[in-house]
Every structure is written in structure tokens, then in C-alpha cells.
Scaffold this motif. Structure first.
Motif, mmCIF file in Angstrom:
data_model
loop_
_atom_site.group_PDB
_atom_site.id
_atom_site.type_symbol
_atom_site.label_atom_id
_atom_site.label_comp_id
_atom_site.label_asym_id
_atom_site.label_seq_id
_atom_site.Cartn_x
_atom_site.Cartn_y
_atom_site.Cartn_z
ATOM 1 N N LEU A 73 67.876 41.001 -7.221
ATOM 2 C CA LEU A 73 66.793 39.891 -7.426
ATOM 3 C C LEU A 73 67.155 39.067 -6.178
ATOM 4 N N VAL A 74 68.078 38.683 -5.677
ATOM 5 C CA VAL A 74 68.299 37.753 -4.553
ATOM 6 C C VAL A 74 67.706 38.406 -3.057
ATOM 7 N N LEU A 75 68.074 39.627 -3.302
ATOM 8 C CA LEU A 75 67.444 40.532 -2.268
ATOM 9 C C LEU A 75 65.927 40.515 -2.044
ATOM 10 N N ALA A 76 65.332 40.712 -3.242
ATOM 11 C CA ALA A 76 64.013 40.837 -3.337
ATOM 12 C C ALA A 76 63.311 39.427 -3.019
ATOM 13 N N ARG A 77 64.059 38.492 -3.316
ATOM 14 C CA ARG A 77 63.669 36.994 -2.951
ATOM 15 C C ARG A 77 64.085 36.246 -1.522
ATOM 16 N N ARG A 78 64.463 37.101 -0.602
ATOM 17 C CA ARG A 78 65.242 36.660 0.304
ATOM 18 C C ARG A 78 64.240 36.008 1.487
ATOM 19 N N GLN A 79 63.023 36.038 1.233
ATOM 20 C CA GLN A 79 62.103 35.310 2.285
ATOM 21 C C GLN A 79 61.854 33.661 1.784
ATOM 22 N N GLY A 80 62.193 33.546 0.660
ATOM 23 C CA GLY A 80 62.358 32.140 0.107
ATOM 24 C C GLY A 80 61.089 31.340 0.070
ATOM 25 N N LYS A 81 61.364 30.128 -0.279
ATOM 26 C CA LYS A 81 59.960 29.259 -0.029
ATOM 27 C C LYS A 81 59.223 29.222 1.137
ATOM 28 N N GLN A 82 58.108 29.286 1.127
ATOM 29 C CA GLN A 82 57.176 29.305 2.508
ATOM 30 C C GLN A 82 57.670 30.221 3.544
ATOM 31 N N ILE A 86 66.355 32.385 3.135
ATOM 32 C CA ILE A 86 67.389 31.634 2.018
ATOM 33 C C ILE A 86 68.636 31.642 2.972
ATOM 34 N N VAL A 87 69.655 31.026 2.278
ATOM 35 C CA VAL A 87 71.078 30.893 2.745
ATOM 36 C C VAL A 87 71.732 30.987 1.444
ATOM 37 N N CYS A 88 72.602 32.056 1.173
ATOM 38 C CA CYS A 88 73.475 32.561 0.000
ATOM 39 C C CYS A 88 74.340 31.165 0.132
ATOM 40 N N ARG A 89 74.857 30.631 -1.034
ATOM 41 C CA ARG A 89 75.660 29.478 -1.244
ATOM 42 C C ARG A 89 76.756 29.954 -2.206
ATOM 43 N N GLY A 90 77.026 31.316 -2.252
ATOM 44 C CA GLY A 90 78.475 31.512 -3.243
ATOM 45 C C GLY A 90 77.653 32.203 -4.544
ATOM 46 N N THR A 91 78.755 32.134 -5.472
ATOM 47 C CA THR A 91 78.324 32.409 -6.968
ATOM 48 C C THR A 91 78.741 31.270 -7.717
ATOM 49 N N THR A 92 78.111 31.564 -9.200
ATOM 50 C CA THR A 92 78.699 30.530 -10.344
ATOM 51 C C THR A 92 78.554 31.495 -11.507
ATOM 52 N N PRO A 93 79.750 31.151 -12.187
ATOM 53 C CA PRO A 93 80.237 31.690 -13.248
ATOM 54 C C PRO A 93 79.159 31.489 -14.327
ATOM 55 N N PHE A 94 78.930 32.698 -15.151
ATOM 56 C CA PHE A 94 78.263 32.585 -16.403
ATOM 57 C C PHE A 94 78.587 33.668 -17.556
ATOM 58 N N THR A 95 78.520 33.221 -18.693
ATOM 59 C CA THR A 95 79.025 33.981 -19.841
ATOM 60 C C THR A 95 77.967 34.714 -20.512
ATOM 61 N N PHE A 96 78.210 35.826 -21.215
ATOM 62 C CA PHE A 96 77.157 36.518 -21.868
ATOM 63 C C PHE A 96 78.007 36.922 -23.228
ATOM 64 N N LYS A 97 77.680 36.640 -24.482
ATOM 65 C CA LYS A 97 78.379 37.040 -25.660
ATOM 66 C C LYS A 97 77.471 38.248 -26.009
ATOM 67 N N THR A 98 78.034 39.537 -26.217
ATOM 68 C CA THR A 98 77.452 40.815 -26.539
ATOM 69 C C THR A 98 78.028 41.316 -27.782
ATOM 70 N N LEU A 99 77.466 42.340 -28.227
ATOM 71 C CA LEU A 99 78.121 43.014 -29.324
ATOM 72 C C LEU A 99 79.520 43.573 -29.145
ATOM 73 N N PHE A 100 79.676 43.749 -27.907
ATOM 74 C CA PHE A 100 80.987 44.511 -27.476
ATOM 75 C C PHE A 100 81.992 43.189 -26.939
ATOM 76 N N ASP A 115 62.968 23.647 2.011
ATOM 77 C CA ASP A 115 63.328 22.401 1.533
ATOM 78 C C ASP A 115 64.626 22.001 1.018
ATOM 79 N N GLY A 116 65.516 22.814 1.299
ATOM 80 C CA GLY A 116 67.088 22.624 0.819
ATOM 81 C C GLY A 116 67.456 22.866 -0.504
ATOM 82 N N SER A 117 66.469 23.145 -1.311
ATOM 83 C CA SER A 117 66.772 23.117 -2.757
ATOM 84 C C SER A 117 67.671 24.381 -3.104
ATOM 85 N N THR A 118 68.384 24.323 -4.259
ATOM 86 C CA THR A 118 69.300 25.399 -4.452
ATOM 87 C C THR A 118 68.707 25.801 -5.559
ATOM 88 N N GLU A 119 69.096 27.287 -6.272
ATOM 89 C CA GLU A 119 68.768 27.843 -7.446
ATOM 90 C C GLU A 119 69.738 28.950 -7.666
#
Length: 163
Positions: A73-82, A86-100, A115-119
Motif C-alpha cells: 500500500l505504501v509503495l502504491a501511494r509513494r507519489q504522495g499528496k500533490q 513521501i518519506v518513510c518514517r518508520g513503523t508503528t505497532p498495531f494489534t489484531f485480535k483474531t480467532l487464532f 505538506d509535512g503531514s504524517t499518516e
């Protein structure tokens, strides 16, 4: 030397590939356990150990699939706004609760040069909450459990899911 108490599952990821709209995951798993006594409980103990190992494999495959989809997804959106990139700014943790069980992943964070915004692109695309997502499979299992069993019994069953 430490003797393992329960089954020890080791999963080695072989490959994760996306070609077109096909995702391919390859892994090798080793399960080590104490051989149960040769009695009437042997099948039950082996079943439980192999089921536990299978859950470890599922969590690892899910983690790798999610992280690969996130990178795509990041690769597909590498052109960024306007279209200024983009500049990669590391990773952020996320948790999924699954059946397993609980699966912790690292999702890419980007900064838009325009515009310097991050997402976290996957947070928006997948419409996930800010910290923990319950998968559809887990939600369905909870609902099905509530139809058949009491709420207390369903919650107790869910709390048995591995972290």
C-alpha cells in the motif's frame, strides 16, 4: 539445559510474495513436544499439541501477510499528496485480535513532502481503530457463541485464546 514444559513451535518464514492480485506465503514449521504416555490419552495430548502449533503458524502467516500488504500500500501511494512524494518514517505497532490469537504487527508510517503531514496509510485504507482491531472471524465467533452459550461462557472461551 531447560526442558520445555509444553509444545514448542518454531516458524521460519520462507517467502512472502505479491504478484498481481495473488499473495503467496511460504513457511517451515517445527513442533517439538514431549511424547505422551502410550495410553488412552495419547491422541488427546497429540491433538492439543498439534492444534497449539497450528495456531502459532496461523499467527505468523497472518502477521507476514498484513505487513506485506501494508508495504504494498505504501509503495502504491509513494507519489504522495500533490505528487511530491513521501518519506518513510518508520513503523508503528498495531494489534489484531483474531480467532487464532493476538497478532502484533508493524505498519509503515509516512510523511508527505507536500505538506509535512504524517499518516499510516493502512489505517485509513483498512479503516482500523487506533490501537486494536477485532477481526471479522473473531466477531462472528463471539456472536455465534452468544447464540448458543451464555455471555459468561463465551467470554471465558475467548479469554482462552493465546496472546
Amino acid at each position: 539445559m531447560r526442558t520445555p514444559q509444553g509444545p514448542q513451535a518454531t516458524v521460519a518464514l520462507d517467502h512472502v510474495k505479491i504478484q498481481g492480485n495473488r499473495l503467496t506465503l511460504g513457511a517451515e514449521m517445527t513442533l517439538e513436544l514431549t511424547l505422551p504416555d502410550q495410553d488412552a490419552d495419547l491422541p488427546k495430548h497429540l491433538e492439543a499439541a498439534i492444534e497449539s502449533g497450528g495456531q502459532v503458524l496461523k499467527r505468523r502467516l497472518f502477521q507476514q501477510a498484513i505487513e506485506q500488504a501494508d508495504r504494498q500500500l505504501v509503495l502504491a501511494r509513494r507519489q504522495g499528496k500533490q505528487r511530491q512524494g513521501i518519506v518513510c518514517r518508520g513503523t508503528t505497532p498495531f494489534t489484531f485480535k483474531t480467532l487464532f490469537g493476538t497478532v502484533k504487527v508493524r505498519r509503515q508510517r509516512i510523511e508527505h513532502k507536500a505538506d509535512g503531514s504524517t499518516e499510516v496509510p493502512s489505517a485509513h485504507a483498512w479503516q482500523t481503530p487506533s490501537q486494536v482491531a477485532l477481526t471479522a472471524g473473531l466477531c462472528n465467533a463471539v456472536c455465534d457463541g452468544m447464540l448458543v452459550h451464555s455471555a459468561r461462557r463465551t467470554v471465558a472461551r475467548i479469554q482462552q485464546f493465546p496472546d
